[in-house]
Write an enzyme that holds these catalytic residues in place. Structure first.
Site, PDB file in Angstrom:
ATOM      1  CD  GLU A  54     -64.885 114.054 -53.174  1.00 56.78           C
ATOM      2  OE1 GLU A  54     -65.228 113.818 -54.345  1.00 56.78           O
ATOM      3  OE2 GLU A  54     -64.764 115.203 -52.716  1.00 56.78           O
ATOM      4  CE1 TYR A 110     -59.739 113.170 -50.008  1.00 60.56           C
ATOM      5  CE2 TYR A 110     -61.816 113.936 -49.065  1.00 60.56           C
ATOM      6  CZ  TYR A 110     -60.906 113.919 -50.100  1.00 60.56           C
ATOM      7  OH  TYR A 110     -61.160 114.638 -51.225  1.00 60.56           O
ATOM      8  CE1 TYR A 136     -59.129 121.823 -45.627  1.00 62.32           C
ATOM      9  CE2 TYR A 136     -57.658 122.863 -47.218  1.00 62.32           C
ATOM     10  CZ  TYR A 136     -57.881 122.327 -45.961  1.00 62.32           C
ATOM     11  OH  TYR A 136     -56.858 122.281 -45.056  1.00 62.32           O
ATOM     12  CB  SER A 137     -65.706 119.522 -50.325  1.00 62.95           C
ATOM     13  OG  SER A 137     -65.239 118.214 -50.402  1.00 62.95           O
ATOM     14  CB  CYS A 155     -68.982 113.403 -48.305  1.00 64.16           C
ATOM     15  SG  CYS A 155     -67.513 114.440 -48.461  1.00 64.16           S
TER      16      CYS A 155
HETATM   17  P1  NAP Z   1     -64.997 113.582 -36.810  1.00 64.21           P
HETATM   18  O1  NAP Z   1     -65.382 114.777 -36.089  1.00 64.21           O
HETATM   19  O2  NAP Z   1     -63.718 112.882 -36.459  1.00 64.21           O
HETATM   20  O3  NAP Z   1     -66.107 112.465 -36.807  1.00 64.21           O
HETATM   21  C1  NAP Z   1     -67.449 112.751 -37.033  1.00 64.21           C
HETATM   22  C2  NAP Z   1     -68.289 111.617 -36.477  1.00 64.21           C
HETATM   23  O4  NAP Z   1     -68.051 110.398 -37.193  1.00 64.21           O
HETATM   24  C3  NAP Z   1     -68.034 111.324 -34.998  1.00 64.21           C
HETATM   25  O5  NAP Z   1     -69.277 111.269 -34.374  1.00 64.21           O
HETATM   26  C4  NAP Z   1     -67.384 109.975 -35.044  1.00 64.21           C
HETATM   27  O6  NAP Z   1     -67.661 109.198 -33.870  1.00 64.21           O
HETATM   28  C5  NAP Z   1     -68.068 109.351 -36.217  1.00 64.21           C
HETATM   29  N1  NAP Z   1     -67.434 108.128 -36.698  1.00 64.21           N
HETATM   30  C6  NAP Z   1     -66.196 107.649 -36.412  1.00 64.21           C
HETATM   31  N2  NAP Z   1     -66.007 106.451 -36.990  1.00 64.21           N
HETATM   32  C7  NAP Z   1     -67.158 106.152 -37.639  1.00 64.21           C
HETATM   33  C8  NAP Z   1     -67.590 105.035 -38.401  1.00 64.21           C
HETATM   34  N3  NAP Z   1     -66.807 103.980 -38.611  1.00 64.21           N
HETATM   35  N4  NAP Z   1     -68.822 105.055 -38.923  1.00 64.21           N
HETATM   36  C9  NAP Z   1     -69.641 106.132 -38.732  1.00 64.21           C
HETATM   37  N5  NAP Z   1     -69.296 107.209 -38.010  1.00 64.21           N
HETATM   38  C10 NAP Z   1     -68.060 107.221 -37.472  1.00 64.21           C
HETATM   39  O7  NAP Z   1     -64.976 113.987 -38.337  1.00 64.21           O
HETATM   40  P2  NAP Z   1     -63.978 115.016 -39.043  1.00 64.21           P
HETATM   41  O8  NAP Z   1     -62.693 115.112 -38.281  1.00 64.21           O
HETATM   42  O9  NAP Z   1     -64.691 116.260 -39.334  1.00 64.21           O
HETATM   43  O10 NAP Z   1     -63.624 114.214 -40.351  1.00 64.21           O
HETATM   44  C11 NAP Z   1     -64.404 114.229 -41.493  1.00 64.21           C
HETATM   45  C12 NAP Z   1     -63.689 113.574 -42.652  1.00 64.21           C
HETATM   46  O11 NAP Z   1     -64.199 114.168 -43.830  1.00 64.21           O
HETATM   47  C13 NAP Z   1     -62.187 113.752 -42.678  1.00 64.21           C
HETATM   48  O12 NAP Z   1     -61.603 112.511 -42.940  1.00 64.21           O
HETATM   49  C14 NAP Z   1     -61.984 114.711 -43.836  1.00 64.21           C
HETATM   50  O13 NAP Z   1     -60.750 114.517 -44.480  1.00 64.21           O
HETATM   51  C15 NAP Z   1     -63.136 114.346 -44.719  1.00 64.21           C
HETATM   52  N6  NAP Z   1     -63.553 115.336 -45.725  1.00 64.21           N
HETATM   53  C16 NAP Z   1     -63.413 116.663 -45.488  1.00 64.21           C
HETATM   54  C17 NAP Z   1     -63.798 117.562 -46.465  1.00 64.21           C
HETATM   55  C18 NAP Z   1     -63.619 119.056 -46.310  1.00 64.21           C
HETATM   56  O14 NAP Z   1     -63.921 119.758 -47.274  1.00 64.21           O
HETATM   57  N7  NAP Z   1     -63.124 119.556 -45.213  1.00 64.21           N
HETATM   58  C19 NAP Z   1     -64.374 117.089 -47.656  1.00 64.21           C
HETATM   59  C20 NAP Z   1     -64.525 115.731 -47.833  1.00 64.21           C
HETATM   60  C21 NAP Z   1     -64.120 114.857 -46.855  1.00 64.21           C
HETATM   61  P3  NAP Z   1     -66.604 108.828 -32.736  1.00 64.21           P
HETATM   62  O15 NAP Z   1     -65.436 109.728 -32.863  1.00 64.21           O
HETATM   63  O16 NAP Z   1     -67.351 109.048 -31.450  1.00 64.21           O
HETATM   64  O17 NAP Z   1     -66.276 107.379 -32.934  1.00 64.21           O
END
Ligand code: NAP
Length: 405
Positions: free
Chosen positions: A403, A405, A204-205, A363
């Site tokens: 960054e 995933y 996690y970040s 990110c």
């Molecule tokens: P999410 O809620 O699934 O998505 C957020 C937004 O991104 C939604 O509006 C989604 O739209 C949109 N989206 C989908 N495909 C896209 C594309 N090709 N281009 C631009 N926007 C797009 O996000 P999440 O589940 O929170 O996921 C975030 C990601 O960050 C995960 O993969 C996670 O592993 C990563 N991450 C997390 C951390 C942490 O510390 N927790 C740190 C670094 C990275 P629609 O669904 O309407 O298409």
């Protein structure tokens, strides 16, 4: 890319930079021949198995995987040696330039060129911002974790939505656990998989500034999304105040905040990818009040209720952080992704992208990377800039960081 270009007796060895690696397991999960493995300390590549297919290179969020050394075939670094590294040995340490020349009748210049080519890897080396503070890395491992106590666990998305994202605060008590904004930490899963095997550490970040949620609190906050059926996220999201978790890290030495009030921060994220940008914003607010450098956030979520930190973000003044919150699934409104809003803001972004003091951070979802890249290329082109050369130049100067995933 193959090793055949090298003189007889030498081979290119694929290695992982332990200082930059964030131990996210992506390379091990991606490798089609099982060449990547890990111990408590490091992720490593088996020189007997790696076939240079390069499948692991682009999924690696940090570029730590994209490292190469020229070695004598019979003295390639063993898995055991790599697992003990705290930093990559330099090519020069190997003394192979002279060896290569004697082995293959090649000139030193020819061998040096080969080494240079091998060093470059596929994507170029990730570099931290020149002004970034020096991070501590890998102080705590699975075998010797830090023990943290849950100090807070709050839902930061609307309870009426399906998306349960939580702000989890970990207190380290008397234990020193130094982190910088942009680094990650690992949570040791308390459970095994169905076959009884250890699950990889979950990464996690850090969502708080280096001096803690509140100044000098010796705690770290995380942004964690409950994933339906997800073994570890479910467990972590259910932790109550006072419970203990085992923590590894800190990890990551390139996705770091410039320690420069003149730097412009262009931050682009989706969902929980906002975590490091919360940390950056807190740091700016505390340590660089009135910074001349601009901080601009493009943040995408499905709806306002599903955008982590929606309420608190409204309270951050525009002078500290210019916010573009975009939504993809608001009833009656057109679907908007971060890259769409970036295009709409091209007039302001063009000069910013071209400025030598600008740092770009991306990110979140892997899927957004290509769309954001296309938008940046279009915006750059409209302002007379060539993104194809600007991006690697920025990356080489530690001003372009991804960054996903
Ligand atoms: P999410 O809620 O699934 O998505 C957020 C937004 O991104 C939604 O509006 C989604 O739209 C949109 N989206 C989908 N495909 C896209 C594309 N090709 N281009 C631009 N926007 C797009 O996000 P999440 O589940 O929170 O996921 C975030 C990601 O960050 C995960 O993969 C996670 O592993 C990563 N991450 C997390 C951390 C942490 O510390 N927790 C740190 C670094 C990275 P629609 O669904 O309407 O298409």
């Amino acid at each position: 890319m193959t090793a055949t270009a090298l003189p007889d007796g030498l081979k290119k060895q694929h290695v992982i930079d332990p200082e930059i690696c964030i131990r996210c397991n992506t390379c091990e999960a991606t490798c089609p021949v099982g060449a990547v493995t890990h111990n408590d300390a490091n992720y490593v590549v088996d020189p007997e198995k790696c076939n240079y297919c390069m499948d692991c290179i682009s999924p690696c969020p940090t570029g730590s995987i994209d490292n190469w050394r020229i070695v004598r075939a019979e003295t390639a670094y063993s898995l055991g040696e790599q697992m003990e590294w705290t930093e990559l040995p330099s090519q020069e340490d190997l003394g192979d330039v002279a060896l290569a020349a004697s082995l293959a009748d090649a000139s030193e210049a020819e061998i040096a060129a080969l080494i240079e080519a091998a060093h470059g890897g596929a994507g170029g080396k990730a570099v931290p911002p020149a002004s970034a503070s020096k991070p501590a890395i890998n102080l705590f491992t699975r075998a010797k974790p830090a023990i943290a106590t849950i100090q807070g666990n709050f839902r930061i998305t609307d309870p009426d939505t399906e998306s349960d994202v939580r702000h989890i605060v970990l207190s380290f008590g008397e234990t020193q656990f130094p982190v910088l904004e942009g680094q990650s930490i690992g949570i040791v899963p308390p459970v095994t998989n169905a076959d009884g095997k250890e699950l990889p550490i979950r990464l996690y970040s850090v969502a708080s500034a280096r001096d803690g949620e509140k100044r000098n609190a010796n705690n770290v906050s995380l942004t964690v999304k409950r994933v339906a059926g997800g073994l570890v996220s479910e467990w972590l999201c259910n932790r109550k105040v006072g419970e203990k978790v085992f923590v590894t890290g800190p990890f990551g030495a390139t996705f770091l905040m410039p320690n420069d009030a003149n730097a412009n921060l262009l931050m682009i994220c989706t969902g929980t990818g906002s975590a490091p940008f919360r940390a950056f914003t807190e740091r700016r607010r505390r340590a660089m009040e009135g910074a001349p450098g601009r901080a601009i956030l493009f943040f995408g979520a499905r709806t306002p209720g599903e955008l982590p930190y929606f309420g608190p973000l409204q309270k951050v003044r525009d002078e500290v952080l210019a916010k573009h919150l975009v939504f993809s699934r608001v009833k009656g409104a057109p679907k908007e992704y971060v890259q769409d809003r970036m295009r709409a803001e091209a007039g302001a972004l063009g000069p910013l992208i071209g400025a030598p003091s600008t740092h770009i951070f991306i990110c979140g979802l892997k899927g957004m990377e290509a769309g954001v890249d296309e938008a940046l290329a279009e915006i750059a082109s409209a302002h007379g800039l060539d993104w194809a050369s600007l991006k690697p130049a920025m990356r080489g100067e530690g001003r372009y960081h991804v960054e996903t995933y």
